[in-house]
Design an enzyme around this catalytic site. Structure first.
Site, PDB file in Angstrom:
ATOM      1  N   ASP A  27       3.222  -3.634  -7.421  1.00 22.15           N
ATOM      2  CA  ASP A  27       3.061  -2.657  -6.121  1.00 22.15           C
ATOM      3  C   ASP A  27       4.072  -1.414  -6.223  1.00 22.15           C
ATOM      4  O   ASP A  27       5.039  -1.421  -6.755  1.00 22.15           O
ATOM      5  CB  ASP A  27       2.920  -3.174  -4.760  1.00 22.15           C
ATOM      6  CG  ASP A  27       2.014  -2.564  -3.945  1.00 22.15           C
ATOM      7  OD1 ASP A  27       1.741  -1.446  -4.199  1.00 22.15           O
ATOM      8  OD2 ASP A  27       1.512  -3.072  -2.961  1.00 22.15           O
TER       9      ASP A  27
HETATM   10  C1  BGC Z   1      -0.233  -0.311  -1.554  1.00 25.47           C
HETATM   11  C2  BGC Z   1      -1.164  -0.806  -2.657  1.00 25.47           C
HETATM   12  C3  BGC Z   1      -1.725   0.663  -3.300  1.00 25.47           C
HETATM   13  C4  BGC Z   1      -0.369   1.346  -3.840  1.00 25.47           C
HETATM   14  C5  BGC Z   1      -0.737   2.534  -4.584  1.00 25.47           C
HETATM   15  C6  BGC Z   1       0.981   0.445  -2.032  1.00 25.47           C
HETATM   16  O1  BGC Z   1       1.877   1.026  -0.965  1.00 25.47           O
HETATM   17  O2  BGC Z   1       0.359  -1.704  -0.975  1.00 25.47           O
HETATM   18  O3  BGC Z   1      -2.153  -1.620  -2.232  1.00 25.47           O
HETATM   19  O4  BGC Z   1      -2.518   0.265  -4.380  1.00 25.47           O
HETATM   20  O5  BGC Z   1       0.425   1.644  -2.599  1.00 25.47           O
HETATM   21  O6  BGC Z   1      -1.329   3.411  -3.615  1.00 25.47           O
END
Ligand code: BGC
Length: 750
Positions: free
Chosen positions: A285
């Site tokens: 993530d």
């Molecule tokens: C979130 C994810 C997301 C990623 C990309 C993160 O802050 O937890 O769910 O896919 O950002 O935007």
């Protein structure tokens, strides 16, 4: 001779047929793997490291920096870049200017729609309709791919028991069976029939694993999850996503039993890779590798990279610990070249499967946003997602001939709010609000609109008088309550989960006018709405319903269709009741009406032992506000004739449970028929009920249907702390309209 010749031709044809059918959706594993190996053998270490890095144009310092990184082969993926032309321009640099011409994979959060915004995932889960959900994700992928996106960070399939957690909006709710069925449908919709179709996106099952169990519902927080809960609950939808072919998984932010999910060898290498045989790739993530330092799990960035790579996180999103440290880690033998090669192979495999090497560019003529059929499907999805929670004296549906309706409330005409969280690419000017749709349905001059509260948290009561006057003058009042979009979603957690601002106060005032009061709640989480439920004559829980929420709600309010959604989460009476989920354990001292003493009836001189000593709370009691699976209809359904094909089930066998469902009301409608099982005794204690099947059926007025559920020993299996077993013994079974009622039968497993 001749027949031999025919025989060989036949064999060749048969073998080729077998090869092509086995290689199926993914274009032939062997041929893809030989291409991957050939390419890998030409790559320098720097190029390999590049493939393991995902950059965000903003985070890396702008367009020029991004272009330079791509040209130098320093990145394998870009996220948050969109627009066919923009994507093609950067892709051209990757393909034509980098040494090996390896295409980028362009990722974005397309969570519940691209330009056509579908209801939030928790709402879609309320439809209990995998076909409708699959199609919603297909449409989203068609729209997103026309903007150059070939990878979405969806489906989000974290199970959660906590409505305070803002990301409950993005989830499928509390149940592993329902979430698994929807996870498969979402992956199928995203990835389409063939991954190398230009409208197919790679799916990303997230957040692996346990993220939905954050302590106190505070996002990013610690989780402690026993292995039985992990395997019997949390991992179930992820396994379903893997089996549906999800090409990527995202490692989560949370710390799981002391080991952060983005460095968790047990979940990633042991379960995902070894036990499940996953052959796509794992992306971290956003910054979660670097965050291993804040977790106190890594000393510095080098240590963080080492731990994440050793655990099997193959692509690093945004933080730069891989690019800066892999070489040194190899020199120090903290990681191996074999691990790097494995990671890069997994990434390249997905790129080959997506057909990116043959067709790296987006078709600039393919733009297909907000088509009439997509909007119609968004309307249908929003209709199926709304759950009718109360309907005294058939308050709903309203007649289209009604003289006057007062439309009141902060969500009646809030185009951005109705789109919900995680909605980067929807545009509020495309949202059709309930106010617009109701005006269109019954005519402008029969609708009196008083916003009364400007937004959900508004506490200013200055327009209350006006709202009450409008209510008094109307034949019915529809109050659109709820939460602004920004009160749920990532990082948007709440301690109290009541209706924000002065909405509740206004609802009470409107109720006191004596006019029929319909409350429609448009929110990102299951709110604690006991008081509003009591005040309203009818209550429709519509969540954040997306672009077409307005027309969908008008269809339901004026009876073109009946509500048919069912709750994918238990509704609690107040935040103090959390967690409360239907597949809870019975405990040694289950409470009952007899045992419970409500707080206000405790006498001043009561004795220590007089309060029942049962598992309940003095104020909330022992039942939730509304159970999982609950949802009313404008018609009525009668459940009868539960039949079990046998009294017992044996290894390798099946048991069929069936019941007759009759539409006994006066309107055609859908019903979601549910099948629950209880394993009475286990080697570890078992839940009081578990969903094992569901079917959405359509019945005309007076029509009946027999609904069947097939139970297999595998359905009944569970992880008991050591192994996965189906244990001999007695089982209860219900075919039911929700998790608290229904027809009951029994069988045994021998
Ligand atoms: C979130 C994810 C997301 C990623 C990309 C993160 O802050 O937890 O769910 O896919 O950002 O935007």
């Amino acid at each position: 001779m001749r027949s031999n010749h025919y025989f060989s031709v036949f064999c060749i044809l048969f073998i080729s047929l077998l090869f092509f059918s086995c290689s199926g959706k993914q274009g032939g594993k062997d041929s893809v793997d030989s291409k991957v190996n050939a390419l890998l053998s030409q790559m320098t270490l720097d190029e390999k490291i590049g493939q393991m890095c995902q950059i965000d144009p903003g985070a890396i310092g702008g367009q020029e920096k991004m272009e330079e990184a791509v040209r130098e082969g320093q990145c394998g993926s870009v996220l948050n870049l969109f627009g066919a032309r923009e994507v093609n321009a950067i892709q051209a640099i990757a393909v034509k200017e980098s040494r090996l011409g390896i295409p980028l994979i362009i990722g974005r959060d397309v969570i519940h729609g691209y330009r056509t915004v579908f209801p939030i995932p928790l709402a879609m889960a309320s439809s209990w309709d995998p076909d409708v959900v699959r199609e919603a994700f297909r449409i989203s992928s068609v729209e997103a791919s026309s903007q150059g996106i070939r990878w979405t960070f969806a489906p989000m399939i974290d199970i959660t028991w906590d409505p305070r957690w803002g990301r409950i909006a993005e989830s499928c709710g509390e149940d592993p069976y329902l979430a698994s069925a929807l996870a498969s449908a979402m992956v199928e919709g995203i990835q389409g029939d063939s991954l190398n179709d230009p409208t197919s996106l790679a799916a990303c099952a997230k957040h692996f694993a346990g993220y939905g169990f954050s302590e106190g519902g505070r996002d990013y927080n610690t989780t402690y999850i026993s292995e039985p809960v992990l395997r019997n609950v949390v991992l179930k939808p992820f396994k379903a996503a893997k089996e549906a072919g999800a090409q990527t998984f995202m490692s989560a932010f949370n710390d799981l039993n002391g080991v952060p999910a983005s460095a968790n060898d047990f979940t990633i290498r042991q379960i995902l890779r070894k036990e499940w045989g996953f052959d796509g790739f794992v992306v971290s993530d956003w910054g979660s590798v670097e965050e291993l330092i804040s977790h106190g799990y890594a000393e510095n960035e080098k240590d963080a990279a080492s731990k994440a790579i050793n655990a099997g996180v193959e692509m690093e999103m945004v933080s730069r610990t891989y690019s800066d440290n892999i070489k040194q880690l190899l020199d120090e033998k903290k990681i191996s070249m074999a691990q790097i090669d494995e990671a890069v192979s997994n990434i390249l495999r997905v790129k080959y499967r997506l057909g990116l090497f043959d067709n790296p560019y987006a078709d600039t003529a393919a733009e297909d946003l907000l088509s009439a059929s997509s909007l119609a499907h968004a309307r249908k999805t929003a209709r199926e997602s709304a759950v009718l929670l109360k309907n005294s004296d058939k308050t709903l549906p309203l007649s289209k001939k009604i003289n006057s309706v007062a439309v009141i409330g902060p969500l009646a005409d809030a185009p951005r709010d109705q789109m919900g969280t995680w909605c980067f690419d929807g545009r509020e000017e495309n949202s059709v609000t309930p106010l617009t749709a109701i005006r269109e349905m019954i005519g402008m001059n029969r609708v009196k609109y008083v916003e009364a509260l400007e937004y959900s948290r508004d506490k200013d009561t200055k327009y209350f008088r006006k709202a009450v006057d409008a209510a008094r003058a109307a034949d019915a009042v529809i109050f659109f309550a709820g939460e602004e979009w920004s009160l749920s979603g990532e990082g948007q957690c709440r301690g109290e989960i009541s209706l924000p601002g002065a909405q509740s106060e206004l609802i009470s005032l409107l109720a006191s006018t004596g006019r029929p009061l319909i409350v429609v709640v448009m929110a990102g989480r299951p709110l604690a709405i006991a008081k509003e439920l009591a005040d309203a004559d009818a209550l429709l829980y519509a969540w954040h319903g997306g672009t077409m929420a307005g027309p969908a709600l008008a269809d339901l309010i004026f009876g073109d269709e009946s509500p048919s959604g069912k709750l994918p989460v238990t509704f609690v009476k107040g935040a103090g009741q959390i967690p409360f989920y239907y597949y809870r354990k019975n405990t040694g001292r289950p409470a009952s009406a007899k045992s419970w003493t409500p707080i206000d009836s405790i006498s001043r001189d009561n004795q220590q032992t007089s309060l029942g000593y049962r598992s309940s709370q003095l104020d909330y009691g022992y039942t939730p506000l509304l159970p999982f699976g609950f949802g009313l209809s404008y018609t009525t359904f009668e459940y009868s004739d539960l039949t079990l094909s046998s009294e017992s089930l044996s290894d390798g066998g099946t048991l069929t449970a069936s019941a007759t469902i009759t539409n006994t009301g006066d309107m055609a409608a859908d019903e979601v028929v549910q099948c629950y099982v209880r394993d009475r005794v286990g080697s570890i204690t078992r839940p009081v009920k578990e969903l094992k099947g569901f079917q959405r059926i359509h019945l005309e007025k007076g029509e009946k249907a027999t609904v069947e559920f097939v139970i297999t020993p595998e359905n009944l299996s569970f992880f008991n702390g050591t192994t996965t077993v189906t244990e001999p013994g007695h089982f209860d079974l219900w075919i039911a309209p929700d998790s608290e009622s229904g027809l009951h039968g029994e069988f045994s497993f021998k």
